[in-house]
Scaffold this active site. Structure first.
Site, PDB file in Angstrom:
ATOM      1  CG  ASP A 107      -2.311   0.512   0.922  1.00 45.13           C
ATOM      2  OD1 ASP A 107      -2.605   0.707  -0.268  1.00 45.13           O
ATOM      3  OD2 ASP A 107      -3.082   0.728   1.861  1.00 45.13           O
ATOM      4  CG  ASP A 124      -8.044   0.364   2.903  1.00 45.15           C
ATOM      5  OD1 ASP A 124      -6.904  -0.117   2.933  1.00 45.15           O
ATOM      6  OD2 ASP A 124      -8.361   1.320   2.164  1.00 45.15           O
TER       7      ASP A 124
END
Length: 482
Positions: free
Chosen positions: A333, A393
């Site tokens: 990420d 997420d």
């Protein structure tokens, strides 16, 4: 050069007048726009999109006098167009672009005499303006400040925490049923036939992360083709996930259990209707996915079902695998958000570009929870009408929450791991929103969610003196008794 976003406020000639706002891009070094519409000066819009205004001979004399003029983007520079428009009496210049809006830049020192406002606007918005407001339109420009906080984030927060908590709880329920089946030999074979879980080992975790990296890079370079593959996969997976979620609820209802027999197999009629409903929901979303007024609701419902089913189905065998998965995806990420701008030609993040649709692609990836922004701003009109949270997420920390819940069930520890990790996830989400509000730019949520959940789970295991069991996973299934 960073683009300055503003708003073109257009008003029709009807009674009462119909108004609508459109996105513009301007250069704040050339002109300062007011922050509100108070005392704004409106100008009549003259649509000259049939010309690029690279020569004063293209426009009849007197046509621009005291008006706002819109022309097409062409070979000459913005300031050359502005000098011609100003010499012909125009008070505002709008430049329509059929391509993606970009920053307005030029050597202003060569055009010190240019004083009229210059802004870039989408050509499609000019067409829409004529359709909605008519041919007689008055316009003005302003640039309201960005809101400090948008309340759509509260909705995103509630959806994310609810999904993670429910997914973890559902995984624990499935684990409890498994343990009961192990303790009861008569149910063991039946339960194993129903079991659809997939267990991640450290090797498969690494392979999964590599696949994620390769897929993201492929999307960046071949987005306009692969986006339709992702949409098709999402429709299929979300329909199956919605079916699994609703079937689990329907299974608890003791009514309407009539069955039909086909090829020596029996199936409940209500499950057939449920399957038709779930397929129809996915098809309706696919057809109307670009309808911003309501399609986001259906996308979020399908997305929540997808995340719930993923968290319940994919099992992490131990805390070690959780650490490897969350740690690698955290690096993934951060790399694709913060490091790739130093690599790409246009200086943009690969992650952000893929999420927004590279090179102005109108199709968006459906792998996000999205909620319309509730605060009016230029950013809402230009490129961010929705607050977004990626499925990753939710799913990635959700797998840790699910492991904590299963460990609670296996060790009968009163849900302490599950509750602590869920609260840590909520705290991580709040921290993400705080940093987002302070930095005014997209954030890799895993940068805050992973440390919060991993550290909290580790502290609970250390405090209870169960770190070794928690790290290696519990093997209490064989000796478990109801």
């Amino acid at each position: 050069v960073a683009a300055d976003e503003g708003i073109l406020h257009a008003s029709g000639s009807g009674v009462p007048p119909v108004t609508k706002d459109y996105c513009i891009i301007y250069n704040s070094n050339w002109v300062s726009l007011p922050k509100t519409l108070d005392n704004a000066t409106f100008r009549t819009l003259e649509n000259l999109t049939s010309t690029v205004l690279c020569s004063s001979a293209e426009v009849p004399s007197g046509l621009m006098k005291d008006k706002a003029v819109v022309v097409m983007r062409g070979n000459c520079t913005f300031l050359e167009k502005a000098r011609i428009a100003q010499s012909l009496g125009a008070k505002m210049l709008l430049i329509a672009s059929k391509s993606r809006l970009s920053a307005i830049s030029d050597n202003k020192t060569d055009f010190e005499d240019v004083t009229l406002p210059i802004a870039l606007i989408r050509y499609n918005d000019i067409v829409d303006m004529q359709l909605v407001l008519g041919n007689e339109v008055n316009v003005t420009l302003y640039s309201p400040p960005l809101p400090e906080f948008d309340y759509s984030m509260v909705v995103i927060f509630l959806i994310a925490v609810f999904t993670v908590a429910l997914g973890g709880y559902w995984s624990g329920v499935a684990e409890l049923e498994n343990l009961k089946a192990v303790a009861s030999p008569g149910e063991r074979e039946t339960r194993w036939k129903k079991e659809e879980n997939v267990t991640f080992t450290p090797v498969t975790v690494i392979l999964f992360v590599v696949i994620c990296c390769v897929m993201l890079v492929l999307l960046y370079f071949f987005y306009k083709w692969l986006v339709y593959v992702i949409i098709s996969v999402f429709c299929l997976a979300s329909a199956m996930s919605l079916y699994n979620c609703l079937a689990a609820l329907i299974g608890e209802i003791p009514f309407g259990q009539c069955r039909i027999t086909c090829s020596n197999k029996t199936i409940e009629v209500r499950l057939i209707f449920l399957a038709i409903f779930c397929i129809a929901a996915a098809v309706v979303w696919a057809v109307f996915r670009n309808e911003d007024r309501w399609a986001w609701i259906l996308q979020d419902i399908l997305g929540v079902a997808f995340c719930l089913n993923f968290i319940k189905t994919l099992k992490m065998p131990n805390f070690k695998s959780c650490v490897i998965l969350l740690g690698l995806l955290l690096l993934y990420d951060v790399f694709f958000v913060f490091i790739t701008p130093f690599i790409t030609k246009n200086g943009a993040s690969i992650m952000v570009e893929v999420a927004a649709g590279p090179f102005g692609n109108s199709e968006k990836l459906p792998v996000v929870i999205r909620v319309p922004r509730l605060e009016h701003s230029a950013s809402t009109l230009c490129d961010l009408p929705f607050s977004l949270l990626g499925f990753g997420d939710i799913i990635v920390p959700g797998l840790l929450v699910a492991y904590c819940r299963r460990f609670d069930v296996q060790t009968r520890s009163s849900s302490i791991y599950y509750i602590s990790c869920t609260i840590a996830y909520a705290v991580g989400m709040v921290l993400t929103f705080i940093v987002l509000a302070l930095m005014k730019m997209g954030q890799p949520a895993l940068l805050y969610l992973v440390p919060c959940t991993l550290i909290t789970s580790s502290l609970v295991a250390w405090r209870r003196k169960e770190m070794k069991k928690f790290w290696k996973g519990s093997n209490y299934q064989v000796g478990w008794r109801p």
